[in-house]
Design a protein around this motif. Sequence first.
Motif, PDB file in Angstrom:
ATOM      1  N   VAL A 101       2.855  11.106   2.501  1.00  0.00           N
ATOM      2  CA  VAL A 101       2.606  10.404   2.875  1.00  0.00           C
ATOM      3  C   VAL A 101       1.193  10.573   2.840  1.00  0.00           C
ATOM      4  CG1 VAL A 101       1.828  10.080   5.932  1.00  0.00           C
ATOM      5  CG2 VAL A 101       4.215  10.699   5.386  1.00  0.00           C
ATOM      6  N   SER A 102       0.115  11.271   2.715  1.00  0.00           N
ATOM      7  CA  SER A 102      -0.884  12.058   2.679  1.00  0.00           C
ATOM      8  C   SER A 102      -1.311  10.637   0.871  1.00  0.00           C
ATOM      9  CB  SER A 102      -1.627  12.792   2.260  1.00  0.00           C
ATOM     10  OG  SER A 102      -3.012  13.281   1.261  1.00  0.00           O
ATOM     11  N   PHE A 103      -0.139  10.979   0.526  1.00  0.00           N
ATOM     12  CA  PHE A 103      -0.491  10.169  -1.234  1.00  0.00           C
ATOM     13  C   PHE A 103      -0.854   8.136  -0.456  1.00  0.00           C
ATOM     14  CE2 PHE A 103       1.537   7.346  -4.627  1.00  0.00           C
ATOM     15  CZ  PHE A 103       0.634   7.766  -4.788  1.00  0.00           C
ATOM     16  N   ALA A 104      -0.316   7.948   0.657  1.00  0.00           N
ATOM     17  CA  ALA A 104      -0.393   6.717   0.598  1.00  0.00           C
ATOM     18  C   ALA A 104      -1.116   5.829   1.180  1.00  0.00           C
ATOM     19  CB  ALA A 104       1.066   6.221   1.490  1.00  0.00           C
ATOM     20  N   LYS A 105      -2.213   7.344   2.532  1.00  0.00           N
ATOM     21  CA  LYS A 105      -2.647   7.264   3.436  1.00  0.00           C
ATOM     22  C   LYS A 105      -3.780   6.805   2.642  1.00  0.00           C
ATOM     23  CE  LYS A 105      -1.016   8.742   7.590  1.00  0.00           C
ATOM     24  NZ  LYS A 105      -1.030   9.643   9.181  1.00  0.00           N
ATOM     25  N   GLN A 106      -4.522   7.710   1.388  1.00  0.00           N
ATOM     26  CA  GLN A 106      -5.531   7.875   0.470  1.00  0.00           C
ATOM     27  C   GLN A 106      -5.497   6.779  -0.404  1.00  0.00           C
ATOM     28  OE1 GLN A 106      -5.862  11.251  -0.391  1.00  0.00           O
ATOM     29  NE2 GLN A 106      -5.269  12.509   1.185  1.00  0.00           N
ATOM     30  N   GLY A 107      -4.478   5.588   0.013  1.00  0.00           N
ATOM     31  CA  GLY A 107      -5.085   4.219  -0.788  1.00  0.00           C
ATOM     32  C   GLY A 107      -3.536   4.653  -1.638  1.00  0.00           C
ATOM     33  N   GLY A 160      -1.913   2.971   6.613  1.00  0.00           N
ATOM     34  CA  GLY A 160      -3.706   4.010   6.244  1.00  0.00           C
ATOM     35  C   GLY A 160      -4.264   3.079   4.237  1.00  0.00           C
ATOM     36  N   LYS A 161      -4.519   3.220   3.367  1.00  0.00           N
ATOM     37  CA  LYS A 161      -5.383   2.536   2.848  1.00  0.00           C
ATOM     38  C   LYS A 161      -4.199   2.169   1.503  1.00  0.00           C
ATOM     39  CE  LYS A 161      -9.924   4.714   2.936  1.00  0.00           C
ATOM     40  NZ  LYS A 161     -11.216   5.953   2.543  1.00  0.00           N
ATOM     41  N   GLY A 162      -3.255   2.898   1.338  1.00  0.00           N
ATOM     42  CA  GLY A 162      -2.107   2.788   0.505  1.00  0.00           C
ATOM     43  C   GLY A 162      -0.885   1.314   1.600  1.00  0.00           C
ATOM     44  N   LYS A 163       0.601   1.152   1.024  1.00  0.00           N
ATOM     45  CA  LYS A 163       1.198   0.924   1.283  1.00  0.00           C
ATOM     46  C   LYS A 163       2.306   1.496   0.352  1.00  0.00           C
ATOM     47  CE  LYS A 163      -0.905  -3.113  -0.898  1.00  0.00           C
ATOM     48  NZ  LYS A 163      -1.270  -4.432  -1.655  1.00  0.00           N
ATOM     49  N   ALA A 164       4.093   0.435   0.573  1.00  0.00           N
ATOM     50  CA  ALA A 164       5.039   1.049   0.575  1.00  0.00           C
ATOM     51  C   ALA A 164       5.788   0.062   0.221  1.00  0.00           C
ATOM     52  CB  ALA A 164       6.155   2.237   1.280  1.00  0.00           C
ATOM     53  N   ALA A 165       6.817  -0.384  -0.784  1.00  0.00           N
ATOM     54  CA  ALA A 165       8.496  -1.150  -1.002  1.00  0.00           C
ATOM     55  C   ALA A 165       9.311  -0.203  -0.387  1.00  0.00           C
ATOM     56  CB  ALA A 165       7.669  -1.621  -2.194  1.00  0.00           C
ATOM     57  N   PHE A 166      10.024  -0.968  -0.436  1.00  0.00           N
ATOM     58  CA  PHE A 166      11.372  -1.005   0.608  1.00  0.00           C
ATOM     59  C   PHE A 166      12.455  -1.734  -0.863  1.00  0.00           C
ATOM     60  CE2 PHE A 166       9.173   0.335   2.673  1.00  0.00           C
ATOM     61  CZ  PHE A 166       8.795   1.882   3.234  1.00  0.00           C
ATOM     62  N   ILE A 167      13.636  -1.366  -1.246  1.00  0.00           N
ATOM     63  CA  ILE A 167      14.323  -1.281  -2.101  1.00  0.00           C
ATOM     64  C   ILE A 167      16.047  -1.147  -1.876  1.00  0.00           C
ATOM     65  CG2 ILE A 167      15.778  -2.787  -4.337  1.00  0.00           C
ATOM     66  CD1 ILE A 167      13.014  -2.679  -5.336  1.00  0.00           C
ATOM     67  N   GLY A 168      17.023  -2.072  -1.335  1.00  0.00           N
ATOM     68  CA  GLY A 168      18.389  -0.903  -0.754  1.00  0.00           C
ATOM     69  C   GLY A 168      19.815  -0.989  -1.666  1.00  0.00           C
ATOM     70  N   LYS A 223      -2.287  -3.851  -6.234  1.00  0.00           N
ATOM     71  CA  LYS A 223      -3.438  -4.480  -5.611  1.00  0.00           C
ATOM     72  C   LYS A 223      -4.098  -3.504  -4.281  1.00  0.00           C
ATOM     73  CE  LYS A 223      -2.872  -8.307  -3.968  1.00  0.00           C
ATOM     74  NZ  LYS A 223      -2.841  -9.281  -3.491  1.00  0.00           N
ATOM     75  N   SER A 224      -4.962  -3.250  -4.460  1.00  0.00           N
ATOM     76  CA  SER A 224      -6.181  -2.127  -2.858  1.00  0.00           C
ATOM     77  C   SER A 224      -5.445  -3.583  -2.156  1.00  0.00           C
ATOM     78  CB  SER A 224      -7.307  -1.754  -3.608  1.00  0.00           C
ATOM     79  OG  SER A 224      -7.090  -0.661  -4.636  1.00  0.00           O
ATOM     80  N   GLU A 225      -5.499  -2.431  -0.416  1.00  0.00           N
ATOM     81  CA  GLU A 225      -5.608  -3.570   0.130  1.00  0.00           C
ATOM     82  C   GLU A 225      -7.014  -3.228   1.447  1.00  0.00           C
ATOM     83  OE1 GLU A 225      -4.362  -6.803   0.504  1.00  0.00           O
ATOM     84  OE2 GLU A 225      -2.483  -6.455  -0.958  1.00  0.00           O
ATOM     85  N   SER A 226      -7.047  -3.612   2.350  1.00  0.00           N
ATOM     86  CA  SER A 226      -8.356  -3.040   3.153  1.00  0.00           C
ATOM     87  C   SER A 226      -7.489  -3.186   3.904  1.00  0.00           C
ATOM     88  CB  SER A 226      -9.762  -3.762   3.143  1.00  0.00           C
ATOM     89  OG  SER A 226      -9.700  -5.131   3.330  1.00  0.00           O
ATOM     90  N   ALA A 227      -6.863  -3.580   4.695  1.00  0.00           N
ATOM     91  CA  ALA A 227      -6.205  -4.244   5.581  1.00  0.00           C
ATOM     92  C   ALA A 227      -5.199  -2.271   5.845  1.00  0.00           C
ATOM     93  CB  ALA A 227      -4.973  -4.391   6.042  1.00  0.00           C
ATOM     94  N   ASP A 228      -4.553  -2.013   7.068  1.00  0.00           N
ATOM     95  CA  ASP A 228      -4.399  -0.541   7.285  1.00  0.00           C
ATOM     96  C   ASP A 228      -3.174  -0.936   9.132  1.00  0.00           C
ATOM     97  OD1 ASP A 228      -5.481  -1.076  10.179  1.00  0.00           O
ATOM     98  OD2 ASP A 228      -6.361   0.407  10.529  1.00  0.00           O
ATOM     99  N   SER A 229      -2.625  -2.036   8.680  1.00  0.00           N
ATOM    100  CA  SER A 229      -1.593  -2.595   9.572  1.00  0.00           C
ATOM    101  C   SER A 229      -0.889  -3.563   8.408  1.00  0.00           C
ATOM    102  CB  SER A 229      -1.531  -2.978  10.636  1.00  0.00           C
ATOM    103  OG  SER A 229      -2.893  -4.593  10.524  1.00  0.00           O
ATOM    104  N   ILE A 230       0.080  -4.203   9.090  1.00  0.00           N
ATOM    105  CA  ILE A 230       1.028  -5.757   8.302  1.00  0.00           C
ATOM    106  C   ILE A 230       0.400  -7.055   8.787  1.00  0.00           C
ATOM    107  CG2 ILE A 230       2.690  -6.700   8.730  1.00  0.00           C
ATOM    108  CD1 ILE A 230       3.780  -4.910   7.212  1.00  0.00           C
ATOM    109  N   THR A 231       0.019  -7.046  10.362  1.00  0.00           N
ATOM    110  CA  THR A 231      -0.752  -8.070  10.964  1.00  0.00           C
ATOM    111  C   THR A 231      -2.253  -7.999   9.608  1.00  0.00           C
ATOM    112  OG1 THR A 231      -1.391  -7.144  12.038  1.00  0.00           O
ATOM    113  CG2 THR A 231       0.099  -8.048  13.046  1.00  0.00           C
ATOM    114  N   GLY A 232      -3.142  -6.923   9.507  1.00  0.00           N
ATOM    115  CA  GLY A 232      -3.843  -7.160   8.776  1.00  0.00           C
ATOM    116  C   GLY A 232      -4.108  -7.730   7.325  1.00  0.00           C
TER     117      GLY A 232
END
Length: 520
Positions: free
Chosen positions: A117-123, A277-285, A330-339
Amino acid sequence: MKKLHKILATVAISAVALNAAPFHTYSYAATSTPSIGENHKGEVLFDNSHGQTAGAADWTIDGGFSDYANSIAQQGYRVSELQDESHITPETLKGKKILVIPEANIPFKTAEQKALVSFAKQGGSILFISDHYNADRNLNRIDSSEAMNGYRRGAYKDMTKDMDAGERNSKAMQDVQSSDWLAQNFGVRFRYNALNDLSTSNMLKGKEGLGITNKVNKVSMHAGSTLAITDPNKAKGIIFTPENLSAKQKWSHAVDEGIYNSGGKAEGPYVAIAKIGKGKAAFIGDSSLVEDSSPKYKREDNGQTKKTYDGFKEEDNAQFLTNLTQWLGKSESADSITGLGVSKDKVTQLKDFEKPESSTEPEKEPWSQPPSNYKWYDRSTFAPGSYGSEKEGNSDAPSKPDNPAPSGDNVNGNGVDFSLPETIKAGETFTIKVNLKGQSKNQTLSNLRVGIYADGGKQLGLFGNSTTAGYSAPQQVKTNASGNAVLTIKAKTTSDYQGTAQIRLKQNDKNLKTQPLHIN
């Protein structure tokens, strides 16, 4: 399908003995951790510390996920592997751009969950690759969807339910606490459904698809699962299964109805993304979308040879994974989906038995009893030739397998490398050296074939007098007294192609080595 360019290659093959050490695509540091590529865009780390090689799985960067790892390296990343046991920490994640977690079969400790979680929140970016429910490859009652979700189906209050004392007290189960961790932090949860073989074109395109589905018409699934969107502010579906699936399209070994909401968006996304946060994640089933047919290790439970499949080359899977790497990098400044400038999903409607606290275990687990001499948490019991076996190195610090020289004319794939010129120009002859080292001494290595193909798997090379694209005729070479030899290959490509292709060496139908080449 993505457009494939055509390579025409005219190849002459000769063989001479070689004493010099071959060039290595994969490098092994003092800790014997494999890595590939150069760090132009950042570092990508593959987790191999949570049972990613259990059972028939072989999800390593120089094994059953090597095509995928190569595709990442070709985009300018250095790709390495996290080994040891349950080893995700702030230190191991430091400086990494992307973390890939293939099908974990050992649960994450609370400290590891916090580090993620910390890794993702920090970018940082994380890719979670799961599989269908009950894909419990090491027979510890915990499959990848449960390990990633944070709890066991039917055992929410106690993840060690029905485990014996050895399992409960093992290092693997210490600091493991049941929770709805993935949903609470990333807004998604892997569902416990199990869908059979299918291809789907049901995906978001354009701006809504965030570039992840560009040039992608279809992706495949072979016994996989979908996800539930639990928090639309954090997560969004990108690819979905076809609509109106019937009960006949469930996986034949599903322990319940297998298909929960007739497919489509109601079934939940097959591929989803999250912004945290500053990061992101993806999920494949489904890991089948990512794997290739070049497993490296033996099964840890019985030592038998594994068989994996070329899912990476099916449909537009390779293009999709390339796009996904680009998005994750790719870095994203948004912190939510709508962002991100896209619409929000609706919360996925769940069955009553999918609620973590009231989930049920439809059938007694594990689904099969392990061999009596195999303990999933103790590498000293692993079969020779398997990842982590004590016969291949210290189980606390896994090393590159010893890979003793094979008998007869069977080629040791870990002693094979291609040496290519720095620049390959279209229409001009160039020399390829296939270096073989550490083979049986003074032996004839036969049935060796070379092929050249484009990303996606289409054969592109012409060898000898053949007018049909495919692999070369079988070749043979004799090793010297040191067990070394080389095949020298003269190749020429047509002047109308420029771009990346793959060159591969096979013995019979076994893939020995694959390496990218670029034609200018």
